[in-house]
Scaffold this motif. Structure first.
Motif, PDB file in Angstrom:
ATOM      1  N   THR A  68       0.841  -0.269  28.053  1.00 55.86           N
ATOM      2  CA  THR A  68       1.778  -1.190  28.695  1.00 55.86           C
ATOM      3  C   THR A  68       3.089  -0.447  28.980  1.00 55.86           C
ATOM      4  OG1 THR A  68       0.775  -2.989  27.464  1.00 55.86           O
ATOM      5  CG2 THR A  68       2.883  -3.443  28.463  1.00 55.86           C
TER       6      THR A  68
ATOM      7  N   PRO B  50      10.329  -5.374  38.463  1.00 56.69           N
ATOM      8  CA  PRO B  50       9.437  -6.474  38.848  1.00 56.69           C
ATOM      9  C   PRO B  50       8.840  -7.170  37.627  1.00 56.69           C
ATOM     10  CG  PRO B  50       8.382  -4.359  39.215  1.00 56.69           C
ATOM     11  CD  PRO B  50       9.786  -4.071  38.833  1.00 56.69           C
ATOM     12  N   THR B  51       8.357  -8.402  37.805  1.00 54.29           N
ATOM     13  CA  THR B  51       7.762  -9.122  36.670  1.00 54.29           C
ATOM     14  C   THR B  51       6.527  -8.364  36.211  1.00 54.29           C
ATOM     15  OG1 THR B  51       6.472 -10.490  38.096  1.00 54.29           O
ATOM     16  CG2 THR B  51       8.541 -11.419  37.370  1.00 54.29           C
ATOM     17  N   GLY B  52       6.331  -8.362  34.906  1.00 53.21           N
ATOM     18  CA  GLY B  52       5.200  -7.631  34.331  1.00 53.21           C
ATOM     19  C   GLY B  52       5.455  -6.143  34.263  1.00 53.21           C
TER      20      GLY B  52
ATOM     21  N   GLN C  34      12.851 -14.192  25.667  1.00 50.02           N
ATOM     22  CA  GLN C  34      12.703 -14.829  26.975  1.00 50.02           C
ATOM     23  C   GLN C  34      12.296 -16.305  26.827  1.00 50.02           C
ATOM     24  OE1 GLN C  34      10.218 -12.474  29.485  1.00 50.02           O
ATOM     25  NE2 GLN C  34      10.926 -13.444  31.338  1.00 50.02           N
TER      26      GLN C  34
HETATM   27  N1  LIG Z   1       1.585 -10.676  24.044  1.00 51.87           N
HETATM   28  C1  LIG Z   1       0.971  -9.950  24.984  1.00 51.87           C
HETATM   29  N2  LIG Z   1      -0.313  -9.568  24.818  1.00 51.87           N
HETATM   30  C2  LIG Z   1      -0.919  -8.815  25.760  1.00 51.87           C
HETATM   31  N3  LIG Z   1      -0.348  -8.417  26.891  1.00 51.87           N
HETATM   32  C3  LIG Z   1       0.922  -8.755  27.122  1.00 51.87           C
HETATM   33  C4  LIG Z   1       1.648  -9.545  26.177  1.00 51.87           C
HETATM   34  N4  LIG Z   1       2.889  -9.750  26.653  1.00 51.87           N
HETATM   35  C5  LIG Z   1       2.944  -9.105  27.838  1.00 51.87           C
HETATM   36  N5  LIG Z   1       1.770  -8.509  28.131  1.00 51.87           N
HETATM   37  C6  LIG Z   1       1.484  -7.680  29.315  1.00 51.87           C
HETATM   38  O1  LIG Z   1       2.325  -6.560  29.291  1.00 51.87           O
HETATM   39  C7  LIG Z   1       2.858  -6.296  30.563  1.00 51.87           C
HETATM   40  C8  LIG Z   1       4.361  -6.229  30.516  1.00 51.87           C
HETATM   41  O2  LIG Z   1       4.865  -7.506  30.182  1.00 51.87           O
HETATM   42  P1  LIG Z   1       6.385  -7.835  29.919  1.00 51.87           P
HETATM   43  O3  LIG Z   1       6.460  -9.191  29.350  1.00 51.87           O
HETATM   44  O4  LIG Z   1       7.003  -6.722  29.183  1.00 51.87           O
HETATM   45  O5  LIG Z   1       6.956  -7.839  31.415  1.00 51.87           O
HETATM   46  P2  LIG Z   1       8.416  -8.184  31.918  1.00 51.87           P
HETATM   47  O6  LIG Z   1       8.894  -6.998  32.658  1.00 51.87           O
HETATM   48  O7  LIG Z   1       9.248  -8.687  30.811  1.00 51.87           O
HETATM   49  O8  LIG Z   1       8.126  -9.335  32.948  1.00 51.87           O
HETATM   50  P3  LIG Z   1       9.029 -10.625  33.307  1.00 51.87           P
HETATM   51  O9  LIG Z   1      10.127 -10.152  34.208  1.00 51.87           O
HETATM   52  O10 LIG Z   1       8.112 -11.527  34.039  1.00 51.87           O
HETATM   53  O11 LIG Z   1       9.529 -11.201  32.057  1.00 51.87           O
HETATM   54  C9  LIG Z   1       2.318  -7.360  31.501  1.00 51.87           C
HETATM   55  O12 LIG Z   1       1.275  -6.803  32.246  1.00 51.87           O
HETATM   56  C10 LIG Z   1       1.793  -8.438  30.575  1.00 51.87           C
HETATM   57  O13 LIG Z   1       0.642  -9.016  31.113  1.00 51.87           O
END
Ligand SMILES: Nc1ncnc2c1ncn2[C@@H]1O[C@H](COP(=O)(O)OP(=O)(O)OP(=O)(O)O)[C@@H](O)[C@H]1O
Ligand SMILES: [Mg+2]
Length: 578
Positions: free
Chosen positions: A352, A371-373, A418
């Protein structure tokens, strides 16, 4: 199961001993009664031709025995109940204590509904079985032995019937146990589903209503409910079969004894008094066996519950701080990531986050965009050691985060998640939740920085205003500001705001940033956001994409060299100007 029983009986041990002790006395008195009855019939009536004196004397002894059996039985019940209640309380507390040690990965494995089920219904099953065990384990074997001894003494050839009956019943029982265990486990899992459905439905009732999906939810619920009914029926059929099988063997046995015993009386090799006592002992033995079967069924059901409790109790948290130095405190807000990679599941193919290297100085304000994710929340959660990293090292305050006790680390790193939540209670209580020693003035100061003071003061009861469960009676933006204030009140060395101003208007958002910078200059601040304006004031901005750091620089630097950033900024600024 017995390991669990011994381990958690703890302060109820005296009751767990007294319970069976009184059961022994109860059995002794119970066994004497039929013997006294045979004396009345054979000696008092037949031999002495109706010796009233004798009959009254023995009858009196029977009454005394019956009363004592009643009293000891009741006392054994009371002690079994005390022991079982304490035992369950201890298991429940152990489960709750264990859950507190869980890290995020463990929490994801055991969702709320299953934990609720495991600390309520499963525990009830276990309690019932505990009482059964305390009473049954002693009572039935003793009852069987004593009654069988008395029956053999009365008539050896008639007692031979037990040689047939006991193995038949034993085999039947064993079969039932083997067949029913998986059915009970399946039933409990269906109950978990039902709980989950119920929780979602009630907790998210507002969403359901706003989407007018009541009918759909009703259908979903009735499906889960039907599955529970089916699993329950499937499991309980075994109990019914077990019962029927026992009744059948019991009456077959009675008929055989009447038949053979009747012949003995006719030929004169047995007195009618002895025959009646024999019948009473036979009934006691069969009832005991029936008790064993019911008890074992309960134990089988409870066994499913024990496995479920054990699953929670034996779960090993990934994050272990037992070797950490309890004295080591976080001295400053420096953060360093050295070649850090991370994945949520050990079996996942892709990381990740990969190869994260960054050095953040104490007091710096860092913005994170992407970006998200993209991995922003994941990155932030690693600083607090909410998840264990797969590779590399994270240093906070100059030490590897593994060197700190989790408590010390998390005291120094305050995080506004969040998906954050408030608790029911007053605003002041909520503020002090993270730092009970804080004064009212400090709470007000934190709320001022988070730009929450103004709206709190506009409430009729101000800081004493009650919040609904989860903070349901304040607006989204107000809730976010209260969460920031709560995190600030901990006076951390590092504060991480994960999308914490997304519902706050741009103007207030800007004021929060300025207040943070002005009032808390030596605190490292990490702001994760979607809007460029939320991080514009930061010393440096990290652009994260697909789990990697794409670029780092100040607003002006990025505006000049990073086209993605520039485009994003221009689009967002256009939106504001229009
Ligand atoms: N608890 C979890 N278990 C498994 N995969 C996860 C978990 N939380 C997030 N992910 C995955 O890890 C990746 C990164 O997620 P993360 O939540 O860090 O993104 P983000 O940049 O904070 O996004 P956002 O802006 O939408 O909050 C994503 O592909 C998500 O699907
Ligand atoms: Mg996120």
């Amino acid at each position: 199961m017995y390991k669990l029983l011994i381990k958690y009986t703890k302060d109820g041990w005296w009751a767990a001993i007294l319970g069976p002790l009184f059961v022994i006395l109860e059995v002794v008195f119970d066994t004497i009664i039929p013997y006294l009855m045979s004396l009345i019939i054979d000696t008092g009536i037949t031999q002495r031709g109706g010796d009233i004196d004798y009959i009254v004397r023995v009858g009196g002894m029977m009454v005394v025995c019956a009363i004592l059996a009643g009293i000891t039985g009741a006392l054994s019940g009371v002690f079994a109940s005390i022991a079982s209640c304490r035992f369950i309380r201890n298991v429940r507390t152990a489960i709750m204590e264990k859950i507190q040690t869980y890290d995020f990965r463990n929490i994801e494995k055991f969702p709320v509904p299953t934990i609720v089920m495991r600390t309520t219904t499963d525990m009830r099953m276990l309690r019932m079985a505990y009482v059964s065990i305390v009473r049954m384990l002693v009572r039935t074997p003793l009852n069987i032995i004593m009654s069988a001894y008395m029956a053999i003494k009365l008539n050896k050839s008639l007692a031979a019937i037990f040689v047939v009956v006991i193995p038949v019943l034993g085999t039947g029982l064993a079969l039932m146990i083997i067949l029913s265990r998986p059915r009970f486990i399946a039933m409990m899992h269906r109950f978990d589903d039902l709980n989950g459905q119920l929780k979602e439905n009630i907790e998210d009732i507002r969403v359901v209503k706003s989407f007018v999906r009541e009918e759909h939810e009703k259908e979903k619920f009735s499906l889960v409910s039907w599955m529970v009914t089916k699993a329950q029926r499937y499991a309980e059929t075994m109990v019914i079969y077990d019962d029927a099988f026992f009744q059948f063997v019991m009456y077959a046995c009675m008929i055989a004894v009447c038949w053979i015993g009747g012949n003995h009386i006719i030929t004169g090799s047995m007195t009618s008094g002895a025959f009646m006592s024999f019948l009473a002992y036979l009934k006691a033995i069969l009832m005991s066996l029936m008790g064993v079967s019911m008890g074992i069924m309960q134990v089988v059901m409870a066994n499913a519950s024990v496995s479920r409790a054990n699953e929670v109790l034996s779960e090993i948290p990934d994050i272990d701080d037992s070797n950490a130095d309890p004295e080591l405190q976080v001295e400053n807000g420096n953060i360093e990531f050295r070649n850090v990679s991370f994945k949520y599941s050990k079996h996942a193919e892709k990381n990740t986050l990969s190869d994260i290297n960054i050095n953040i100085r104490s007091g710096e304000v860092i913005g994170i965009l992407g970006p998200t994710g993209g991995g922003k929340s994941t990155f932030a959660q690693l600083i607090d050691r909410l998840y264990e990293i797969s590779e590399g090292e994270i240093l906070v305050g100059g030490h590897n985060i593994k060197e700190y006790k989790l408590h010390n680390l998390r005291e120094a790193v305050s995080m506004v998640l969040q998906k954050n939540t408030l608790f029911s209670g007053t605003i002041e209580e909520n503020m002090k939740w993270g730092n009970p020693e804080a004064t009212h003035e400090e709470a007000v100061e934190a709320c001022r920085i988070a730009q929450a003071d103004d709206f709190i003061m506009s409430f009729p009861k101000q800081y004493e205003s009650e919040l609904g469960q989860g903070g349901s009676n304040v607006s989204g933006g107000q809730k976010q500001r209260l969460c920031i204030a709560r995190a600030l009140l901990k006076k951390p060395k590092i504060i991480i705001l994960d999308d914490s101003t997304s519902a706050v208007d741009t103007d207030t958002d800007h004021r929060i940033q300025l207040a943070l910078k002005e009032k808390l200059g030596n605190m490292t601040t990490i702001i994760i956001a979607q809007r460029v304006s939320s991080v514009k004031e930061a010393n440096r901005i990290i652009i994260m994409n697909e789990g990697k750091i794409e670029d780092i620089g100040s607003h002006d630097e990025l505006l000049e060299r990073n086209t993605v950033y520039r485009d994003l900024y221009e689009t967002q600024m256009k939106g504001v100007q229009e």
